[in-house]
Design a protein around this motif. Structure first.
Motif, PDB file in Angstrom:
ATOM      1  N   GLY A 122       0.994  -1.078   0.044  1.00 18.28           N
ATOM      2  CA  GLY A 122      -0.196  -0.121  -0.090  1.00 18.28           C
ATOM      3  C   GLY A 122       0.901   1.292   0.050  1.00 18.28           C
ATOM      4  N   TYR A 123       0.266   2.377   0.198  1.00 17.32           N
ATOM      5  CA  TYR A 123       0.908   3.536   0.446  1.00 17.32           C
ATOM      6  C   TYR A 123       0.627   4.331   1.905  1.00 17.32           C
ATOM      7  CZ  TYR A 123      -3.624   5.472  -0.920  1.00 17.32           C
ATOM      8  OH  TYR A 123      -4.848   5.632  -0.870  1.00 17.32           O
ATOM      9  N   LEU A 124       1.656   5.302   2.145  1.00 15.76           N
ATOM     10  CA  LEU A 124       1.533   6.100   3.382  1.00 15.76           C
ATOM     11  C   LEU A 124       1.648   7.328   3.047  1.00 15.76           C
ATOM     12  CD1 LEU A 124       3.423   3.698   5.642  1.00 15.76           C
ATOM     13  CD2 LEU A 124       1.122   3.903   5.792  1.00 15.76           C
ATOM     14  N   THR A 125       0.899   8.263   3.490  1.00 16.91           N
ATOM     15  CA  THR A 125       1.284   9.689   3.473  1.00 16.91           C
ATOM     16  C   THR A 125       2.340  10.204   4.406  1.00 16.91           C
ATOM     17  OG1 THR A 125      -0.424  10.261   4.896  1.00 16.91           O
ATOM     18  CG2 THR A 125      -1.145  10.127   2.606  1.00 16.91           C
ATOM     19  N   LYS A 126       3.080  11.241   3.816  1.00 16.18           N
ATOM     20  CA  LYS A 126       3.822  11.899   4.723  1.00 16.18           C
ATOM     21  C   LYS A 126       3.443  12.849   5.679  1.00 16.18           C
ATOM     22  CE  LYS A 126       7.453  11.614   1.083  1.00 16.18           C
ATOM     23  NZ  LYS A 126       8.293  12.320   0.376  1.00 16.18           N
ATOM     24  N   PRO A 127       3.720  12.967   7.104  1.00 15.09           N
ATOM     25  CA  PRO A 127       4.916  12.315   7.845  1.00 15.09           C
ATOM     26  C   PRO A 127       4.348  11.012   8.046  1.00 15.09           C
ATOM     27  CG  PRO A 127       3.990  13.783   9.089  1.00 15.09           C
ATOM     28  CD  PRO A 127       3.203  14.018   7.797  1.00 15.09           C
ATOM     29  N   LEU A 128       5.347  10.006   8.099  1.00  8.77           N
ATOM     30  CA  LEU A 128       4.917   8.693   8.456  1.00  8.77           C
ATOM     31  C   LEU A 128       4.243   8.474   9.983  1.00  8.77           C
ATOM     32  CD1 LEU A 128       5.415   5.552   7.552  1.00  8.77           C
ATOM     33  CD2 LEU A 128       7.540   5.735   8.891  1.00  8.77           C
ATOM     34  N   LYS A 129       3.128   7.678  10.050  1.00  7.34           N
ATOM     35  CA  LYS A 129       2.519   7.539  11.305  1.00  7.34           C
ATOM     36  C   LYS A 129       2.743   6.189  11.833  1.00  7.34           C
ATOM     37  CE  LYS A 129      -0.804  11.196  10.242  1.00  7.34           C
ATOM     38  NZ  LYS A 129      -0.230  11.428   8.907  1.00  7.34           N
ATOM     39  N   GLN A 130       3.006   5.893  12.791  1.00  3.75           N
ATOM     40  CA  GLN A 130       3.313   4.360  13.308  1.00  3.75           C
ATOM     41  C   GLN A 130       1.935   3.473  13.228  1.00  3.75           C
ATOM     42  OE1 GLN A 130       4.526   3.883  17.323  1.00  3.75           O
ATOM     43  NE2 GLN A 130       5.094   1.832  16.968  1.00  3.75           N
ATOM     44  N   SER A 131       0.966   4.068  13.471  1.00  2.00           N
ATOM     45  CA  SER A 131      -0.074   3.233  13.384  1.00  2.00           C
ATOM     46  C   SER A 131      -0.565   2.730  11.898  1.00  2.00           C
ATOM     47  CB  SER A 131      -1.578   3.845  13.948  1.00  2.00           C
ATOM     48  OG  SER A 131      -1.823   5.036  13.138  1.00  2.00           O
ATOM     49  N   GLU A 132      -0.524   3.644  11.009  1.00  2.00           N
ATOM     50  CA  GLU A 132      -0.703   3.369   9.595  1.00  2.00           C
ATOM     51  C   GLU A 132       0.222   2.449   8.914  1.00  2.00           C
ATOM     52  OE1 GLU A 132      -1.179   6.916   7.591  1.00  2.00           O
ATOM     53  OE2 GLU A 132      -2.794   7.601   8.571  1.00  2.00           O
ATOM     54  N   PHE A 133       1.703   2.456   9.546  1.00  2.00           N
ATOM     55  CA  PHE A 133       2.602   1.907   8.991  1.00  2.00           C
ATOM     56  C   PHE A 133       2.559   0.319   9.464  1.00  2.00           C
ATOM     57  CE2 PHE A 133       7.407   0.313   9.669  1.00  2.00           C
ATOM     58  CZ  PHE A 133       7.551   0.137   8.266  1.00  2.00           C
ATOM     59  N   ARG A 134       2.074   0.292  10.863  1.00  2.00           N
ATOM     60  CA  ARG A 134       2.018  -1.166  11.522  1.00  2.00           C
ATOM     61  C   ARG A 134       0.991  -2.087  10.741  1.00  2.00           C
ATOM     62  NH1 ARG A 134       5.287  -2.301  15.317  1.00  2.00           N
ATOM     63  NH2 ARG A 134       6.431  -0.889  16.485  1.00  2.00           N
ATOM     64  N   LYS A 135      -0.375  -1.092  10.377  1.00  2.00           N
ATOM     65  CA  LYS A 135      -1.329  -1.669   9.656  1.00  2.00           C
ATOM     66  C   LYS A 135      -0.997  -2.248   8.321  1.00  2.00           C
ATOM     67  CE  LYS A 135      -5.185   0.644   9.835  1.00  2.00           C
ATOM     68  NZ  LYS A 135      -6.177   1.639   9.500  1.00  2.00           N
ATOM     69  N   LEU A 136       0.039  -1.617   7.742  1.00  2.00           N
ATOM     70  CA  LEU A 136       0.339  -2.209   6.274  1.00  2.00           C
ATOM     71  C   LEU A 136       1.223  -3.303   6.722  1.00  2.00           C
ATOM     72  CD1 LEU A 136       1.243   0.808   4.155  1.00  2.00           C
ATOM     73  CD2 LEU A 136      -0.632  -0.952   3.976  1.00  2.00           C
ATOM     74  N   LEU A 137       2.158  -3.162   7.744  1.00  2.80           N
ATOM     75  CA  LEU A 137       3.087  -4.314   7.879  1.00  2.80           C
ATOM     76  C   LEU A 137       2.313  -5.571   8.269  1.00  2.80           C
ATOM     77  CD1 LEU A 137       6.029  -2.904   9.815  1.00  2.80           C
ATOM     78  CD2 LEU A 137       5.691  -3.742   7.360  1.00  2.80           C
ATOM     79  N   ALA A 138       1.052  -5.428   8.827  1.00  2.00           N
ATOM     80  CA  ALA A 138       0.153  -6.506   9.434  1.00  2.00           C
ATOM     81  C   ALA A 138      -0.279  -7.361   8.090  1.00  2.00           C
ATOM     82  CB  ALA A 138      -1.194  -6.268  10.056  1.00  2.00           C
ATOM     83  N   LEU A 139      -0.070  -6.935   6.718  1.00  2.00           N
ATOM     84  CA  LEU A 139      -0.497  -7.438   5.687  1.00  2.00           C
ATOM     85  C   LEU A 139       0.567  -8.312   4.941  1.00  2.00           C
ATOM     86  CD1 LEU A 139      -2.275  -4.490   3.811  1.00  2.00           C
ATOM     87  CD2 LEU A 139      -3.134  -6.573   5.232  1.00  2.00           C
ATOM     88  N   PHE A 140       1.996  -8.201   5.661  1.00  2.00           N
ATOM     89  CA  PHE A 140       3.120  -8.732   4.990  1.00  2.00           C
ATOM     90  C   PHE A 140       3.256 -10.274   5.519  1.00  2.00           C
ATOM     91  CE2 PHE A 140       7.860  -9.866   5.984  1.00  2.00           C
ATOM     92  CZ  PHE A 140       8.085  -9.493   4.316  1.00  2.00           C
TER      93      PHE A 140
END
Length: 128
Positions: free
Chosen positions: A110-128
């Motif tokens: 997926g994609y993340l908007t700047k600046p990086l937010k931990q909760s959004e980053f972790r949500k995408l990592l859960a798809l890994f």
């Protein structure tokens, strides 16, 4: 996957954004982090690596190659497992990029908007 062992390659051409994102990732506990300020430097790091990076976290608007093109090149050569785009593009533009990635069967979480937010980053990592 344990975050200590997750190998991340961060590619960002703006020095402040690169440092800020690197700092945030390190503060989240990600210790195996490599960085580059351009697509060419990132490709050199990927080609020298003994194994694929788990995540390519990449700015979409790089001066030497688009982030999506970098993902395409790296994934077709087995240099990365997954990718996340960072961008300040509009939601419609980002959705179009996701559609292109799906069409080309790219490993884009997926994609993340700047600046990086931990909760959004972790949500995408859960798809890994």
């Amino acid at each position: 996957m344990i975050k200590d062992s997750l190998r991340i390659l961060l590619v960002e051409d703006h020095p402040f954004q690169l440092r800020a994102t690197q700092y945030l990732l390190e503060s989240y506990g990600f210790t195996q982090l490599s960085t580059s300020d351009c697509a060419e430097g990132a490709l050199q790091q990927m080609l020298k690596a003994t194994q694929p990076f788990d995540i390519l976290l990449c700015d979409q608007c790089l001066p030497d190659l688009s982030g999506l093109d970098l993902v395409k090149f790296a994934s077709h050569r087995g240099l990365i497992k997954q990718a996340i785009l960072l961008s300040s593009l509009t939601p419609d533009e980002l959705n179009e990029l996701e559609n292109m990635a799906t069409h080309h069967e790219l490993p884009l979480l997926g994609y993340l908007t700047k600046p990086l937010k931990q909760s959004e980053f972790r949500k995408l990592l859960a798809l890994f």
